[in-house]
Structures are given as C-alpha cells and as structure tokens.
Design a protein around this motif. Structure first.
Motif, short mmCIF file in Angstrom:
data_model
loop_
_atom_site.label_atom_id
_atom_site.label_comp_id
_atom_site.label_asym_id
_atom_site.label_seq_id
_atom_site.Cartn_x
_atom_site.Cartn_y
_atom_site.Cartn_z
N ALA A 13 0.83 -1.21 0.00
CA ALA A 13 0.00 0.00 0.00
C ALA A 13 0.86 1.25 0.00
O ALA A 13 0.54 2.25 -0.66
CB ALA A 13 -0.92 -0.01 1.22
N ALA A 14 1.98 1.21 0.74
CA ALA A 14 2.89 2.36 0.78
C ALA A 14 3.48 2.63 -0.60
O ALA A 14 3.69 3.79 -0.98
CB ALA A 14 4.01 2.11 1.78
N ALA A 15 3.74 1.58 -1.37
CA ALA A 15 4.25 1.75 -2.73
C ALA A 15 3.23 2.49 -3.60
O ALA A 15 3.59 3.37 -4.39
CB ALA A 15 4.59 0.40 -3.34
N VAL A 16 1.96 2.15 -3.43
CA VAL A 16 0.91 2.81 -4.20
C VAL A 16 0.82 4.29 -3.81
O VAL A 16 0.77 5.18 -4.67
CB VAL A 16 -0.45 2.11 -4.00
CG1 VAL A 16 -1.56 2.87 -4.71
CG2 VAL A 16 -0.38 0.67 -4.50
N GLY A 17 0.80 4.56 -2.49
CA GLY A 17 0.77 5.94 -2.04
C GLY A 17 2.01 6.72 -2.46
O GLY A 17 1.93 7.91 -2.78
N GLY A 18 3.15 6.02 -2.48
CA GLY A 18 4.40 6.65 -2.88
C GLY A 18 4.50 6.90 -4.37
O GLY A 18 5.46 7.55 -4.82
N LYS B 196 7.44 11.76 -2.86
CA LYS B 196 7.65 10.33 -2.58
C LYS B 196 7.65 10.04 -1.08
O LYS B 196 6.89 9.18 -0.61
CB LYS B 196 8.95 9.88 -3.23
CG LYS B 196 9.10 8.39 -3.39
CD LYS B 196 8.26 7.89 -4.55
CE LYS B 196 8.56 6.43 -4.83
NZ LYS B 196 7.70 5.89 -5.89
N PRO B 197 8.49 10.72 -0.28
CA PRO B 197 8.47 10.44 1.17
C PRO B 197 7.13 10.75 1.82
O PRO B 197 6.68 9.99 2.69
CB PRO B 197 9.58 11.36 1.71
CG PRO B 197 10.46 11.65 0.54
CD PRO B 197 9.55 11.67 -0.65
N ILE B 198 6.48 11.85 1.41
CA ILE B 198 5.20 12.20 2.01
C ILE B 198 4.15 11.15 1.68
O ILE B 198 3.36 10.74 2.55
CB ILE B 198 4.75 13.60 1.54
CG1 ILE B 198 5.63 14.68 2.17
CG2 ILE B 198 3.28 13.84 1.88
CD1 ILE B 198 5.29 16.09 1.73
N ILE C 115 4.51 7.97 1.00
CA ILE C 115 4.76 6.73 1.74
C ILE C 115 4.43 6.91 3.22
O ILE C 115 3.76 6.07 3.83
CB ILE C 115 6.23 6.29 1.55
CG1 ILE C 115 6.46 5.87 0.10
CG2 ILE C 115 6.60 5.16 2.51
CD1 ILE C 115 7.91 5.64 -0.24
N PHE C 116 4.89 8.01 3.80
CA PHE C 116 4.68 8.24 5.23
C PHE C 116 3.19 8.36 5.56
O PHE C 116 2.70 7.75 6.52
CB PHE C 116 5.43 9.50 5.67
CG PHE C 116 5.32 9.78 7.14
CD1 PHE C 116 6.17 9.16 8.04
CD2 PHE C 116 4.36 10.66 7.62
CE1 PHE C 116 6.06 9.42 9.41
CE2 PHE C 116 4.24 10.91 8.98
CZ PHE C 116 5.11 10.29 9.87
N LEU C 117 2.46 9.15 4.77
CA LEU C 117 1.04 9.34 5.05
C LEU C 117 0.26 8.04 4.89
O LEU C 117 -0.64 7.74 5.68
CB LEU C 117 0.46 10.41 4.12
CG LEU C 117 0.89 11.85 4.39
CD1 LEU C 117 0.24 12.80 3.40
CD2 LEU C 117 0.54 12.27 5.82
N THR C 118 0.61 7.25 3.89
CA THR C 118 -0.08 5.97 3.69
C THR C 118 0.11 5.05 4.89
O THR C 118 -0.85 4.46 5.40
CB THR C 118 0.44 5.28 2.42
OG1 THR C 118 0.21 6.12 1.29
CG2 THR C 118 -0.28 3.95 2.20
N VAL C 119 1.35 4.94 5.35
CA VAL C 119 1.63 4.07 6.50
C VAL C 119 0.99 4.62 7.76
O VAL C 119 0.41 3.88 8.57
CB VAL C 119 3.15 3.89 6.69
CG1 VAL C 119 3.44 3.10 7.96
CG2 VAL C 119 3.75 3.19 5.48
N ALA C 120 1.07 5.95 7.95
CA ALA C 120 0.50 6.56 9.15
C ALA C 120 -1.01 6.35 9.22
O ALA C 120 -1.57 6.14 10.30
CB ALA C 120 0.83 8.06 9.17
N ASP D 279 10.94 5.59 11.28
CA ASP D 279 11.69 4.73 10.37
C ASP D 279 11.12 4.83 8.96
O ASP D 279 11.87 4.80 7.97
CB ASP D 279 11.63 3.27 10.85
CG ASP D 279 12.35 3.06 12.16
OD1 ASP D 279 13.45 3.61 12.32
OD2 ASP D 279 11.79 2.36 13.03
N ILE D 280 9.81 4.95 8.86
CA ILE D 280 9.17 5.07 7.55
C ILE D 280 9.55 6.39 6.90
O ILE D 280 9.69 6.48 5.67
CB ILE D 280 7.64 4.95 7.68
CG1 ILE D 280 7.28 3.63 8.36
CG2 ILE D 280 6.98 5.05 6.32
CD1 ILE D 280 7.81 2.40 7.67
N ALA D 281 9.75 7.43 7.71
CA ALA D 281 10.20 8.72 7.16
C ALA D 281 11.59 8.57 6.54
O ALA D 281 11.86 9.11 5.45
CB ALA D 281 10.22 9.78 8.26
#
Length: 414
Positions: free
Chosen positions: A108-113, A315-317, A319-324, A342-344
């Motif tokens: 899911a983080a890959a999709v958000g990223g 990209k970082p935002i 991934i981070f928002l998706t995981v958060a 760590d995700i950041a």
C-alpha cells in the motif's frame, strides 16, 4: 540434482555473508555513479558518451538500437532483479512477510508513494501553463539498486524488518512503474511475445519445483524468457523478477536447504560485483546543463521542479502518510521493530528515482530534447537530495534504535 551446501536456510534478511556483500556492492555502485557523473560533466564527456551510446544491436534477432547503455539496463540488470525476486519469494514464504498484514502495508505504501509524486508533478506543471503533463509519471519510480545499496552502506544497526519493508515496497514500485510504462508509454505491446515469455517462465517454474535444476537447463530458459520479454515491449528486467519468484523457497525432498537460498548465494556475488556497478556507471552519467539556458534558469523550469519535488518531497510524504493512516487498521500491520520515523527515513530512500524515472522521461519527451534535459536534471538532483536526506535520517534512526532494545526475535542489520 545439483549439490546444495550443507547449512540451514536463513529465515530473515540478515545472513552476514550476504549483507557484507551488500556493503561492498553498495560501495561499488555509488563509486560507479559518481565516476559517471564526473565524466558526463567534464571534457571527457564525449568519450563517455561514445562508450555509452556504442551500438551493439543484433538485427537478426530483432534487437535494434541496443546500445551499451541499453544492454546495461535491459540486460545485465536482470541478474540483480532475479536475486531480488528470490529474496522476495523467501520473505513471503519463510521470512518476515509471511503475515499478509505485514506484506500489505509496504505494498500500500508503494501505491501511495507513486500517487503523491505524480500529483505533485501534475500540480506544478499544470499551474505553470507549460504543456508537459505527459511527464506525470517521471517521479513515481524508486531505483531499487541505489536504494538498497545506500541502505547497505548507511543502514548499519537498523532492525532487519526495515530492509524487508524497503525491498517489498521498491519491488512493487518497480512492478507498478513498469505497468505504467506498458499502459501509458508503450506504443505497441507485442502480446504474443509476452505470452511466450510467460510460458517459458512457467516451464522454468515447473523445472525448479520438480527439482530439475541443472544450470545447462535453467540458464537457457532464463535467457529465452528475458529475450521474449524484451521483444514484447515490456521492460525486460521484469522477467528476472518473475523467474526469481518461481524458485522454491522451501527444501525439496531430502535437500538440506532450499534452492532459493542456494541460487541466491550463487548469483548474489555476480549481482553485487558486476551488474549493479555497470548499470550505475551507464545510468548516472547525465549532464547538469539542461535546455538552452543556464543552470540557474533550468532550476526554475516547471518540468525540472515537478520531477525534483515529486521525488524529494512527494515520494516520502506519500509513503509516510499511507503508512501513518493504515498501520493501525486490522488489515495492515507495521512490524513491531519499526516506528513511523523509520518510515520517514525509508521514504527518503524511495525518493531515489534514477533508472526508471530517466526511462519514463525519455519516453514522455521523445523528440523534445529541451524538456528531456530538464526532466533528467530534475531526476538526478531530486534523487541526490533524497539520498542525502535519507542518509541523515538513517543516522538518526540508527542512534534511536541503538538506545532501544529490539523486540524478541528481531535482529539488527550488520
């Protein structure tokens, strides 16, 4: 059946021998990239360009316009993706990603990223009035080779699930990126070549899962699958990933270890010592002088800003928002050894675009050299900025984890 070494398979990503090789491979990769960038921006640039663009086509096999650089990215890099496919298979079958909720979160983080950097590029370019929206997918990619190489050099002491999360995210990112290329940037998909490649991969899977694994059989099958994938119009390295995923990750019959561990051990040295440095040398040699203006004027160009900000910020935002947002859901689970910070840090590594981003730029702006230069400059500088941010964050997270005890059963990356 080939003899297998007599040691037990490792159920994590922390085999000391392999991780030490990662450090050596990461160092070689970074050195090759730096040398290429120096050569491309000095009076030696014509010599570098001559080697990179030297034609090694094989017209009799339908392989036209295959330069040395194309062989590096489409050919030799398939070795690295084969090893990645094996590693991912082991993680899903015997490793830390056996839990579907753990595997679903990096996917899911890959999709958000990918979604957020594409949105950043679209907003920046559309608000400027420049007709360059065809480059929307440039900042969506993660260069798995550079990201893992950088982690191997600067990630000492981090929990091993960090690498598992990054590997899963980066592989999915690459797979989704290739799908984007196939749908939006491929003029003609040769369906029968693609079907032929998948059939050969299925035959390869049958052989390795039945224990028929002599190299004289498997290597030709792998080369044929790669060739068919290349002719199909899909990026040829995807064949390497699929072949790696086909290798069994559990011992067959009376074998002491799995064929996946045996193959990974055999092919990893070639991947780290040859495939990655050669690929980096020909992928990173991009001139900083973009378009017809000065370097400072290039920095204000919307295409440059869209690519740069998409990788460095989007990209970082994403991934981070998706995981958060998802990590507390019942359908997703963040490993107990990892924190949101760590995700950041991981998001910075994912912002290293390079190869696939450069490829998408070429496909998006084919015939428009000025826009292509701006896009390439944005990818290079955005990736460099993301890399430095990632190094800084990795050091901070290393200190934080050094002060904390790891959960039971977890190990640190050496």
């Amino acid at each position: 059946m080939a003899l297998l070494p007599k040691h037990r398979p490792d159920d994590t990503f922390s085999l000391k021998e392999r991780l030490n090789s990662r450090k050596v491979g990461g160092t070689l990769l970074l050195a090759a990239a730096v040398i290429a960038m120096i050569l491309a921006n000095t009076p030696l640039a014509p010599f570098y360009n001559f080697i990179r663009d030297f034609d090694l086509s094989i017209p009799a096999l339908g392989m036209h316009h295959m330069t040395v650089a194309h062989w590096a990215s489409d050919g030799i890099l398939a070795i690295f993706f084969f090893v990645v496919g094996i590693e991912l298979k082991r993680e899903f079958v015997t490793g830390q990603l056996r839990d579907p909720r753990k595997a679903s979160l990096p996917i899911a983080a890959a999709v958000g990223g990918m979604a957020v950097p594409a949105l950043v590029y679209t907003v920046v370019v559309s608000s400027s009035g420049v007709d360059a929206l065809e480059g929307w997918a440039i900042p969506v990619a993660t260069d798995i080779a550079f990201a893992l190489g950088l982690l191997a050099v600067f990630g000492k002491g981090l929990p091993s699930p960090f690498r598992a999360f990054l590997l899963t995210l980066a592989v999915m990112d690459d797979l989704l990126g290739i799908i984007v290329i196939a749908i939006f940037y491929t003029d003609a998909l040769a369906l029968w070549w693609l079907v032929g490649s998948l059939v050969v991969i299925a035959l390869y899977a049958l052989c390795v899962n039945r224990g028929w694994n002599p190299r004289w059989l498997l290597i030709p099958l792998g080369v044929i699958a790669w060739y068919f994938m290349l002719r199909s119009g899909v990026h040829a390295t995807i064949a390497g990933v699929l072949l790696g995923l086909a290798v069994p990750a559990r011992p067959i019959r009376d074998d002491k270890i799995s064929l996946a561990e045996d193959m990974e051990h055999d092919w990893n040295a070639l991947s780290q010592g040859l495939a990655l440095p050669v690929f980096a040398f020909f992928a990173a040699g991009v001139p900083f002088a973009a378009g017809d203006g000065t370097f400072l004027e290039a920095l204000a160009n919307p295409v440059f800003l869209g690519a740069f900000l998409g990788l460095f910020v989007g990209k970082p935002i994403g991934i981070f928002l998706t995981v958060a947002l998802l990590h507390r859901s019942k359908l997703f689970r963040l490993d107990s050894a990892l924190k949101l910070w760590d995700i950041a840090a991981l998001g910075g590594l994912a912002g290293i675009g390079f190869t696939v981003s450069l490829l998408i730029g070429e496909l998006a702006f084919r015939g428009n050299e000025a826009m292509l230069d701006y896009a390439h400059l944005g990818v290079i500088l955005g990736s460099i900025a993301a890399a430095f941010a990632a190094i800084f964050m990795l050091r901070l997270r290393e200190r934080a984890h050094h002060a904390d005890a790891l959960p039971e059963g977890k190990v640190r990356m050496p």
